[in-house]
Write a protein that holds these residues in place. Structure first.
Motif, PDB file in Angstrom:
ATOM      1  N   PHE A 163      58.537  59.365  33.700  1.00 25.05           N
ATOM      2  CA  PHE A 163      58.482  58.073  33.829  1.00 25.05           C
ATOM      3  C   PHE A 163      57.171  57.530  34.519  1.00 25.05           C
ATOM      4  O   PHE A 163      56.637  56.210  34.009  1.00 25.05           O
ATOM      5  N   LEU A 164      56.919  58.031  35.751  1.00 27.18           N
ATOM      6  CA  LEU A 164      55.732  57.491  36.366  1.00 27.18           C
ATOM      7  C   LEU A 164      54.398  57.805  35.482  1.00 27.18           C
ATOM      8  O   LEU A 164      53.533  56.933  35.293  1.00 27.18           O
ATOM      9  N   SER A 165      54.396  58.799  34.686  1.00 22.13           N
ATOM     10  CA  SER A 165      53.333  59.252  33.892  1.00 22.13           C
ATOM     11  C   SER A 165      53.064  57.893  32.569  1.00 22.13           C
ATOM     12  O   SER A 165      51.900  57.590  32.259  1.00 22.13           O
ATOM     13  N   CYS A 166      54.423  57.779  32.176  1.00 15.78           N
ATOM     14  CA  CYS A 166      54.420  56.688  31.072  1.00 15.78           C
ATOM     15  C   CYS A 166      53.996  55.470  31.666  1.00 15.78           C
ATOM     16  O   CYS A 166      53.289  54.720  30.937  1.00 15.78           O
ATOM     17  N   LEU A 167      54.111  54.929  33.027  1.00 15.35           N
ATOM     18  CA  LEU A 167      53.844  53.812  33.660  1.00 15.35           C
ATOM     19  C   LEU A 167      52.194  53.806  33.548  1.00 15.35           C
ATOM     20  O   LEU A 167      51.526  52.823  33.665  1.00 15.35           O
ATOM     21  N   VAL A 168      51.692  54.868  34.163  1.00 15.20           N
ATOM     22  CA  VAL A 168      50.187  55.276  34.212  1.00 15.20           C
ATOM     23  C   VAL A 168      49.564  55.159  32.832  1.00 15.20           C
ATOM     24  O   VAL A 168      48.487  54.580  32.904  1.00 15.20           O
ATOM     25  N   MET A 228      50.649  53.516  30.545  1.00 17.24           N
ATOM     26  CA  MET A 228      50.570  52.118  30.050  1.00 17.24           C
ATOM     27  C   MET A 228      49.711  51.414  30.665  1.00 17.24           C
ATOM     28  O   MET A 228      48.781  50.447  30.028  1.00 17.24           O
ATOM     29  N   PHE A 229      49.407  51.360  31.987  1.00 11.30           N
ATOM     30  CA  PHE A 229      48.381  50.832  32.666  1.00 11.30           C
ATOM     31  C   PHE A 229      46.964  50.953  32.120  1.00 11.30           C
ATOM     32  O   PHE A 229      46.169  50.035  31.947  1.00 11.30           O
ATOM     33  N   PHE A 230      46.556  52.191  31.778  1.00  6.98           N
ATOM     34  CA  PHE A 230      45.377  52.553  31.530  1.00  6.98           C
ATOM     35  C   PHE A 230      44.954  52.070  29.917  1.00  6.98           C
ATOM     36  O   PHE A 230      43.904  51.643  29.899  1.00  6.98           O
ATOM     37  N   ILE A 231      45.950  52.187  28.955  1.00  8.04           N
ATOM     38  CA  ILE A 231      45.801  51.774  27.887  1.00  8.04           C
ATOM     39  C   ILE A 231      45.573  50.170  27.599  1.00  8.04           C
ATOM     40  O   ILE A 231      44.591  49.710  27.292  1.00  8.04           O
ATOM     41  N   HIS A 232      46.252  49.390  28.404  1.00  7.98           N
ATOM     42  CA  HIS A 232      46.384  48.064  28.301  1.00  7.98           C
ATOM     43  C   HIS A 232      44.942  47.304  29.359  1.00  7.98           C
ATOM     44  O   HIS A 232      44.300  46.450  28.845  1.00  7.98           O
ATOM     45  N   CYS A 233      44.770  48.378  30.361  1.00  4.82           N
ATOM     46  CA  CYS A 233      43.584  47.780  31.236  1.00  4.82           C
ATOM     47  C   CYS A 233      42.215  47.978  30.437  1.00  4.82           C
ATOM     48  O   CYS A 233      41.292  47.185  30.492  1.00  4.82           O
ATOM     49  N   PHE A 234      42.322  49.044  29.767  1.00  2.64           N
ATOM     50  CA  PHE A 234      41.014  49.342  29.040  1.00  2.64           C
ATOM     51  C   PHE A 234      40.652  48.583  27.723  1.00  2.64           C
ATOM     52  O   PHE A 234      39.718  48.476  27.319  1.00  2.64           O
ATOM     53  N   THR A 235      41.834  48.428  27.302  1.00  2.00           N
ATOM     54  CA  THR A 235      41.900  47.537  26.093  1.00  2.00           C
ATOM     55  C   THR A 235      41.375  46.302  26.325  1.00  2.00           C
ATOM     56  O   THR A 235      40.362  45.470  25.740  1.00  2.00           O
ATOM     57  N   SER A 236      41.735  45.562  27.591  1.00  2.00           N
ATOM     58  CA  SER A 236      41.053  44.366  28.158  1.00  2.00           C
ATOM     59  C   SER A 236      39.638  44.617  28.571  1.00  2.00           C
ATOM     60  O   SER A 236      38.801  43.710  28.197  1.00  2.00           O
ATOM     61  N   LEU A 237      39.175  45.569  28.958  1.00  2.00           N
ATOM     62  CA  LEU A 237      38.058  45.968  29.532  1.00  2.00           C
ATOM     63  C   LEU A 237      37.094  46.037  28.331  1.00  2.00           C
ATOM     64  O   LEU A 237      36.017  45.464  28.319  1.00  2.00           O
ATOM     65  N   GLU A 238      37.568  46.644  27.140  1.00  2.00           N
ATOM     66  CA  GLU A 238      36.750  46.544  25.849  1.00  2.00           C
ATOM     67  C   GLU A 238      36.487  45.409  25.426  1.00  2.00           C
ATOM     68  O   GLU A 238      35.376  45.198  25.042  1.00  2.00           O
ATOM     69  N   SER A 268      53.999  56.863  20.102  1.00  5.12           N
ATOM     70  CA  SER A 268      53.455  58.029  20.386  1.00  5.12           C
ATOM     71  C   SER A 268      52.785  57.953  21.791  1.00  5.12           C
ATOM     72  O   SER A 268      52.100  58.983  22.307  1.00  5.12           O
ATOM     73  N   TYR A 269      52.717  56.629  22.245  1.00  2.00           N
ATOM     74  CA  TYR A 269      52.252  56.444  23.678  1.00  2.00           C
ATOM     75  C   TYR A 269      53.029  55.376  24.189  1.00  2.00           C
ATOM     76  O   TYR A 269      53.751  54.721  23.560  1.00  2.00           O
ATOM     77  N   CYS A 270      52.923  55.105  25.435  1.00  2.00           N
ATOM     78  CA  CYS A 270      53.795  54.275  26.461  1.00  2.00           C
ATOM     79  C   CYS A 270      53.101  52.712  26.225  1.00  2.00           C
ATOM     80  O   CYS A 270      52.596  52.175  27.134  1.00  2.00           O
ATOM     81  N   HIS A 289      53.431  48.909  26.342  1.00  2.00           N
ATOM     82  CA  HIS A 289      54.377  47.942  27.360  1.00  2.00           C
ATOM     83  C   HIS A 289      55.617  47.559  26.438  1.00  2.00           C
ATOM     84  O   HIS A 289      56.724  47.843  27.063  1.00  2.00           O
ATOM     85  N   MET A 290      55.514  46.940  25.206  1.00  4.51           N
ATOM     86  CA  MET A 290      56.654  46.235  24.603  1.00  4.51           C
ATOM     87  C   MET A 290      57.678  47.715  24.170  1.00  4.51           C
ATOM     88  O   MET A 290      58.776  47.459  24.216  1.00  4.51           O
ATOM     89  N   ALA A 291      56.958  48.571  23.802  1.00  7.01           N
ATOM     90  CA  ALA A 291      57.826  49.730  23.362  1.00  7.01           C
ATOM     91  C   ALA A 291      58.786  50.274  24.221  1.00  7.01           C
ATOM     92  O   ALA A 291      59.965  50.711  24.260  1.00  7.01           O
ATOM     93  N   VAL A 292      58.213  50.125  25.610  1.00  3.20           N
ATOM     94  CA  VAL A 292      58.879  50.671  26.919  1.00  3.20           C
ATOM     95  C   VAL A 292      60.129  49.660  27.329  1.00  3.20           C
ATOM     96  O   VAL A 292      61.244  50.126  27.177  1.00  3.20           O
ATOM     97  N   VAL A 293      59.649  48.466  27.381  1.00  4.34           N
ATOM     98  CA  VAL A 293      60.661  47.329  27.934  1.00  4.34           C
ATOM     99  C   VAL A 293      61.780  47.090  27.002  1.00  4.34           C
ATOM    100  O   VAL A 293      62.937  46.627  27.384  1.00  4.34           O
ATOM    101  N   LYS A 294      61.447  47.376  25.647  1.00  2.02           N
ATOM    102  CA  LYS A 294      62.538  47.180  24.577  1.00  2.02           C
ATOM    103  C   LYS A 294      63.894  48.036  24.850  1.00  2.02           C
ATOM    104  O   LYS A 294      64.971  47.791  24.406  1.00  2.02           O
ATOM    105  N   LEU A 295      63.524  49.238  25.685  1.00  2.00           N
ATOM    106  CA  LEU A 295      64.845  49.989  25.874  1.00  2.00           C
ATOM    107  C   LEU A 295      65.471  49.690  26.880  1.00  2.00           C
ATOM    108  O   LEU A 295      66.619  50.144  27.151  1.00  2.00           O
ATOM    109  N   ALA A 296      65.327  48.729  27.712  1.00  2.00           N
ATOM    110  CA  ALA A 296      65.895  48.142  28.848  1.00  2.00           C
ATOM    111  C   ALA A 296      67.442  47.590  28.388  1.00  2.00           C
ATOM    112  O   ALA A 296      67.267  46.883  27.359  1.00  2.00           O
TER     113      ALA A 296
END
Length: 278
Positions: free
Chosen positions: A61-66, A68-78, A144-146, A148-155
């Motif tokens: 779960f922690l790796s999933c959150l990490v 998630m952060f890298f994907i969305h942070c670097f998408t914003s950076l790009e 195939s990756y974490c 944000h919306m794919a994860v929170v929809k499981l709550a």
């Protein structure tokens, strides 16, 4: 595609580092784009290899959150780097006499650092809020990756706040960056049309073509991936494929497009291969 992205962007960084003629603002921003593409593609590809090759479909779960952060942070950076590159083209075409004096190395570093800070600040709440949700249903992500919306929809609770914040982040990034890019290219187009020389017009348009191709590619795929989470119904495998392509196609094609369209990069690559051969 990942191998092409890895080799292409590493080659781009090597050429910009080794070739003194490429030590100018345009190529500094291009090296930032290459670094961003390396992190962005690696954020999903390495885990995907484990899924497809070794059938290792679990992720902590922690790796999933990490991830998630890298994907969305670097998408914003790009997205931010593409905006910075549009500003660079505006300065080069509309104010060439002040180009090198205005876009100094220190200013470029400040721009990139600001974009990294922006991405970190606006994306960090996403994994933090996702970590505080109760997950009492299935822990299986149909992805195939974490994302944000794919994860929170499981709550097993209301995710309106999470969904609204994710939407706000996307709108902030897209509206601000796309508006800045549109204004930059409107001013560029106006300046180019005022040129009297046809050769000068062709050269100006030629320097912007590759950048516009990358912009259209990145935002078109990103918009599709974003909308499929929120509106309409689409087959899961199509959604997964398109989401993967959104994060793999731009890193794969960016160095190829710039390599083909930019004479200085082609020349630097030829010199490198000749030196290596001898």
């Amino acid at each position: 595609m990942y191998i092409l992205a890895l080799s292409g962007n590493l080659l781009m960084l090597l050429l910009i580092t080794m070739e003194p003629r490429l030590h100018n603002p345009m190529y500094y921003f291009l090296s930032s784009l290459s670094l961003t593409d390396l992190v962005l593609s690696s954020s999903i590809a390495l885990k995907m290899f484990c899924i497809f090759w070794f059938k290792n479909k679990d992720i902590h779960f922690l790796s999933c959150l990490v991830q998630m952060f890298f994907i969305h942070c670097f998408t914003s950076l790009e997205s931010g780097v593409l905006l910075a590159m549009a500003f660079d083209r505006y300065m080069a075409i509309c104010s060439p006499l002040h180009y090198t004096s205005a876009l100094t190395s220190s200013l470029i570093v400040k721009i990139v650092v600001t974009l990294v800070i922006r991405g970190t600040i606006i994306v960090m709440p996403c994994p933090w809020m996702a970590s505080r949700l109760p997950y009492c249903r299935s822990h299986h992500i149909p992805h195939s990756y974490c994302d944000h919306m794919a994860v929170v929809k499981l709550a097993c609770t209301d995710i309106t706040i999470n969904s609204a914040y994710g939407l706000t982040v996307v709108l902030i990034v897209i509206v601000f960056d796309v508006s800045g890019i549109a204004v930059s290219y409107f001013l560029i187009l106006r300046a180019v049309l005022r040129l009297s020389s046809k050769n000068a017009k062709n050269k100006a348009f030629g320097t912007c073509t590759s950048h516009l191709c990358i912009i259209l590619l990145f935002y078109t795929l990103g918009l599709f991936s974003f909308l499929t989470h929120r509106v309409g119904h689409i087959a899961p495998y199509i959604h997964v494929i398109m989401s993967n392509l959104y994060l793999l196609i731009p890193p794969t094609l960016n160095p190829i497009i710039y390599g083909v369209k930019t004479q200085e990069i082609r020349t630097a690559a030829l010199h490198l291969f000749i030196r290596t051969a001898y």
